[in-house]
Design a protein around this motif. Structure first.
Motif, PDB file in Angstrom:
ATOM      1  N   GLY A 105      36.071  45.989  51.191  1.00  0.00           N
ATOM      2  CA  GLY A 105      37.299  46.722  50.740  1.00  0.00           C
ATOM      3  C   GLY A 105      38.420  45.786  51.109  1.00  0.00           C
ATOM      4  O   GLY A 105      38.461  44.703  51.141  1.00  0.00           O
ATOM      5  N   GLY A 106      39.571  46.594  51.464  1.00  0.00           N
ATOM      6  CA  GLY A 106      40.603  45.654  51.893  1.00  0.00           C
ATOM      7  C   GLY A 106      41.441  45.299  50.934  1.00  0.00           C
ATOM      8  O   GLY A 106      41.002  45.013  50.201  1.00  0.00           O
ATOM      9  N   GLY A 107      42.732  44.910  51.105  1.00  0.00           N
ATOM     10  CA  GLY A 107      43.612  44.847  50.084  1.00  0.00           C
ATOM     11  C   GLY A 107      44.092  43.261  50.397  1.00  0.00           C
ATOM     12  O   GLY A 107      44.684  42.669  49.215  1.00  0.00           O
ATOM     13  N   GLY A 108      44.070  42.668  51.423  1.00  0.00           N
ATOM     14  CA  GLY A 108      44.903  41.408  51.663  1.00  0.00           C
ATOM     15  C   GLY A 108      43.953  40.119  51.549  1.00  0.00           C
ATOM     16  O   GLY A 108      42.850  40.393  51.246  1.00  0.00           O
ATOM     17  N   GLY A 109      44.514  39.052  51.884  1.00  0.00           N
ATOM     18  CA  GLY A 109      43.513  37.816  51.982  1.00  0.00           C
ATOM     19  C   GLY A 109      43.143  37.544  50.516  1.00  0.00           C
ATOM     20  O   GLY A 109      43.741  37.723  49.496  1.00  0.00           O
ATOM     21  N   TRP A 110      42.231  36.821  50.401  1.00  0.00           N
ATOM     22  CA  TRP A 110      41.561  36.100  49.269  1.00  0.00           C
ATOM     23  C   TRP A 110      41.345  36.904  48.375  1.00  0.00           C
ATOM     24  O   TRP A 110      41.303  36.727  47.075  1.00  0.00           O
ATOM     25  CB  TRP A 110      40.422  35.295  49.864  1.00  0.00           C
ATOM     26  N   ARG A 111      40.852  38.129  48.577  1.00  0.00           N
ATOM     27  CA  ARG A 111      40.452  39.275  47.565  1.00  0.00           C
ATOM     28  C   ARG A 111      41.512  39.489  46.816  1.00  0.00           C
ATOM     29  O   ARG A 111      41.396  39.801  45.521  1.00  0.00           O
ATOM     30  CB  ARG A 111      39.716  40.330  48.203  1.00  0.00           C
ATOM     31  N   GLU A 112      42.561  39.877  47.519  1.00  0.00           N
ATOM     32  CA  GLU A 112      43.889  40.368  46.725  1.00  0.00           C
ATOM     33  C   GLU A 112      44.289  39.330  45.822  1.00  0.00           C
ATOM     34  O   GLU A 112      44.731  39.597  44.686  1.00  0.00           O
ATOM     35  CB  GLU A 112      44.875  40.919  47.874  1.00  0.00           C
ATOM     36  N   ARG A 113      44.410  37.831  46.431  1.00  0.00           N
ATOM     37  CA  ARG A 113      44.867  36.973  45.565  1.00  0.00           C
ATOM     38  C   ARG A 113      44.067  36.629  44.355  1.00  0.00           C
ATOM     39  O   ARG A 113      44.545  36.466  43.425  1.00  0.00           O
ATOM     40  CB  ARG A 113      45.150  35.629  46.591  1.00  0.00           C
ATOM     41  N   LEU A 114      42.699  36.740  44.443  1.00  0.00           N
ATOM     42  CA  LEU A 114      41.907  36.483  43.449  1.00  0.00           C
ATOM     43  C   LEU A 114      42.090  37.581  42.272  1.00  0.00           C
ATOM     44  O   LEU A 114      42.092  37.379  41.163  1.00  0.00           O
ATOM     45  CB  LEU A 114      40.327  36.415  43.533  1.00  0.00           C
ATOM     46  N   GLY A 115      42.178  38.876  42.946  1.00  0.00           N
ATOM     47  CA  GLY A 115      42.595  39.825  42.054  1.00  0.00           C
ATOM     48  C   GLY A 115      43.745  39.506  41.027  1.00  0.00           C
ATOM     49  O   GLY A 115      43.809  39.822  39.854  1.00  0.00           O
ATOM     50  N   VAL A 116      44.823  39.010  41.761  1.00  0.00           N
ATOM     51  CA  VAL A 116      46.126  38.633  41.172  1.00  0.00           C
ATOM     52  C   VAL A 116      45.654  37.604  39.973  1.00  0.00           C
ATOM     53  O   VAL A 116      46.418  37.658  38.945  1.00  0.00           O
ATOM     54  CB  VAL A 116      47.038  38.308  41.938  1.00  0.00           C
ATOM     55  N   TRP A 117      44.973  36.676  40.447  1.00  0.00           N
ATOM     56  CA  TRP A 117      44.561  35.517  39.744  1.00  0.00           C
ATOM     57  C   TRP A 117      43.783  35.923  38.315  1.00  0.00           C
ATOM     58  O   TRP A 117      44.221  35.416  37.276  1.00  0.00           O
ATOM     59  CB  TRP A 117      43.846  34.461  40.520  1.00  0.00           C
ATOM     60  N   VAL A 118      42.883  36.665  38.463  1.00  0.00           N
ATOM     61  CA  VAL A 118      42.146  37.248  37.258  1.00  0.00           C
ATOM     62  C   VAL A 118      43.044  38.033  36.332  1.00  0.00           C
ATOM     63  O   VAL A 118      43.098  37.756  35.174  1.00  0.00           O
ATOM     64  CB  VAL A 118      41.058  38.126  37.904  1.00  0.00           C
ATOM     65  N   ARG A 119      44.130  38.898  36.898  1.00  0.00           N
ATOM     66  CA  ARG A 119      44.696  39.707  35.880  1.00  0.00           C
ATOM     67  C   ARG A 119      45.836  38.844  35.186  1.00  0.00           C
ATOM     68  O   ARG A 119      46.251  38.876  34.160  1.00  0.00           O
ATOM     69  CB  ARG A 119      45.618  40.840  36.870  1.00  0.00           C
ATOM     70  N   GLY A 120      46.289  37.723  35.786  1.00  0.00           N
ATOM     71  CA  GLY A 120      47.461  36.830  35.568  1.00  0.00           C
ATOM     72  C   GLY A 120      46.521  35.847  34.046  1.00  0.00           C
ATOM     73  O   GLY A 120      46.994  35.830  33.075  1.00  0.00           O
ATOM     74  N   LEU A 121      45.361  35.600  34.552  1.00  0.00           N
ATOM     75  CA  LEU A 121      44.478  34.664  33.472  1.00  0.00           C
ATOM     76  C   LEU A 121      44.164  35.615  32.219  1.00  0.00           C
ATOM     77  O   LEU A 121      44.440  35.135  31.228  1.00  0.00           O
ATOM     78  CB  LEU A 121      43.291  34.051  34.087  1.00  0.00           C
ATOM     79  N   HIS A 122      43.957  36.979  32.626  1.00  0.00           N
ATOM     80  CA  HIS A 122      43.502  37.808  31.576  1.00  0.00           C
ATOM     81  C   HIS A 122      44.779  37.981  30.647  1.00  0.00           C
ATOM     82  O   HIS A 122      44.682  38.188  29.514  1.00  0.00           O
ATOM     83  CB  HIS A 122      43.085  38.967  32.167  1.00  0.00           C
ATOM     84  N   ALA A 123      45.856  38.303  31.141  1.00  0.00           N
ATOM     85  CA  ALA A 123      47.160  38.538  30.495  1.00  0.00           C
ATOM     86  C   ALA A 123      47.574  37.188  29.541  1.00  0.00           C
ATOM     87  O   ALA A 123      47.993  37.628  28.410  1.00  0.00           O
ATOM     88  CB  ALA A 123      48.379  38.700  31.322  1.00  0.00           C
ATOM     89  N   GLY A 124      47.075  36.086  30.113  1.00  0.00           N
ATOM     90  CA  GLY A 124      47.451  34.751  29.192  1.00  0.00           C
ATOM     91  C   GLY A 124      46.295  34.814  28.111  1.00  0.00           C
ATOM     92  O   GLY A 124      47.018  34.565  26.973  1.00  0.00           O
ATOM     93  N   PHE A 125      45.009  34.983  28.131  1.00  0.00           N
ATOM     94  CA  PHE A 125      44.323  35.407  27.012  1.00  0.00           C
ATOM     95  C   PHE A 125      44.472  36.498  26.090  1.00  0.00           C
ATOM     96  O   PHE A 125      44.393  36.144  24.687  1.00  0.00           O
ATOM     97  CB  PHE A 125      42.949  35.453  27.380  1.00  0.00           C
ATOM     98  N   ARG A 126      45.196  37.699  26.391  1.00  0.00           N
ATOM     99  CA  ARG A 126      45.780  38.541  25.642  1.00  0.00           C
ATOM    100  C   ARG A 126      46.906  38.155  24.935  1.00  0.00           C
ATOM    101  O   ARG A 126      47.118  38.581  23.717  1.00  0.00           O
ATOM    102  CB  ARG A 126      45.933  39.808  26.421  1.00  0.00           C
ATOM    103  N   GLN A 127      47.682  37.409  25.420  1.00  0.00           N
ATOM    104  CA  GLN A 127      48.945  37.071  24.878  1.00  0.00           C
ATOM    105  C   GLN A 127      48.633  35.774  23.541  1.00  0.00           C
ATOM    106  O   GLN A 127      49.387  35.877  22.640  1.00  0.00           O
ATOM    107  CB  GLN A 127      50.019  36.431  25.746  1.00  0.00           C
ATOM    108  N   HIS A 128      47.674  35.197  23.996  1.00  0.00           N
ATOM    109  CA  HIS A 128      47.336  34.148  22.758  1.00  0.00           C
ATOM    110  C   HIS A 128      45.727  34.047  22.894  1.00  0.00           C
ATOM    111  O   HIS A 128      45.066  33.323  23.313  1.00  0.00           O
ATOM    112  CB  HIS A 128      47.854  32.692  23.330  1.00  0.00           C
TER     113      HIS A 128
END
Length: 263
Positions: A105-128
């Motif tokens: 669980g927990g929100g910080g550290g590597w887990r939170e950063r990878l979550g942001v990374w995944v959502r950002g990459l997904h947004a890029g694929f959705r845009q193009h």
């Protein structure tokens, strides 16, 4: 793109930019050429992109375009670099295990950063959506695409994983994003702004509902699951559900490396 062709793509993507071949005064830019290709792909899909079509959009001859870009493979490489969003900025504070890395669980550290990374990459694929087709196989990657890989690996720095494990984790997360984006692409017609009519889960539910009305007694588990979805919702959450399960698994591995508990 073969290894013999990599030199041209590397030059175009990483520079310094080469001067165009002999001919009239320079009137095009690589950014403009890439932008024209991206516009076509966004509207009609990657298959609609050709050197002739891009030349037409730029009101030049195909031979004039060849002075800047030697072929379609290099053109697509430039388009990918132009269409990929800038790598998301991930904070480095609290990195590794101290930043909540060992907890499932927990929100910080590597887990939170990878979550942001995944959502950002997904947004890029959705845009193009055509990026899914353009970013497969062995090919030259540009600074932005390599930057995405760098961000994800940096997020795992200090977690105790080997280099191979960290790379495999990035591949696993990327595969999850691509799988979800592929389903969304299929339901949108593969172009920006395509008719969706609900997400992939919702559309699948409509189809299965028709089947279950006639054959529901043959598939009781599926019927129960669909009834639960209808009552409680939860459709089109596969990106987040899969992300959390992958991060849970990575959390267990990180905890093992730390000699602690993942709970």
């Amino acid at each position: 793109m073969t290894s013999e062709q990599w030199g041209a793509a590397l030059q175009l993507l990483w520079g310094p930019p080469a001067k165009p071949a002999r001919g009239p005064k320079r009137g095009l830019t690589l950014e403009g050429i890439a932008g024209a290709g991206v516009g076509i792909a966004d509207a009609e899909g990657l298959s609609a992109v050709s050197m002739q079509r891009v030349a037409g959009e730029l009101a030049v001859t195909k031979m004039a375009l060849y002075r800047y870009v030697p072929g379609k493979a290099e053109l697509v490489a430039l388009m990918v670099e132009a269409a990929m969003p800038e790598p998301v900025a991930l904070g480095v504070e609290g990195a590794g295990i101290a930043g909540g890395g060992g907890a499932a669980g927990g929100g910080g550290g590597w887990r939170e950063r990878l979550g942001v990374w995944v959502r950002g990459l997904h947004a890029g694929f959705r845009q193009h959506p055509w990026l899914l087709e353009a970013t497969v196989g062995v090919r030259v990657m540009g600074p932005r695409e390599v930057g995405w890989m760098e961000r994800a690996l940096a997020a795992l720095d200090g977690c105790g994983l080997s280099g191979a494990e960290a790379m495999d984790a990035v591949v696993l997360l990327t595969g999850h994003v691509r799988g979800i984006a592929e389903q969304e692409r299929a339901t949108s017609g593969g172009v920006v702004g395509g008719a969706v009519g609900g997400g992939p889960d919702a559309q699948l539910g409509v189809m299965l509902g028709e089947v279950m009305r006639v054959h529901g007694t043959d598939f009781p588990a599926l019927g129960a699951a669909l009834a639960s979805v209808a009552e409680h919702g939860g459709q089109d959450q596969a990106l987040e559900f899969g992300l959390e399960r992958i991060l849970d698994g990575l959390g267990l591995l990180v905890a093992q490396r730390a000699g602690g508990s993942a709970g």
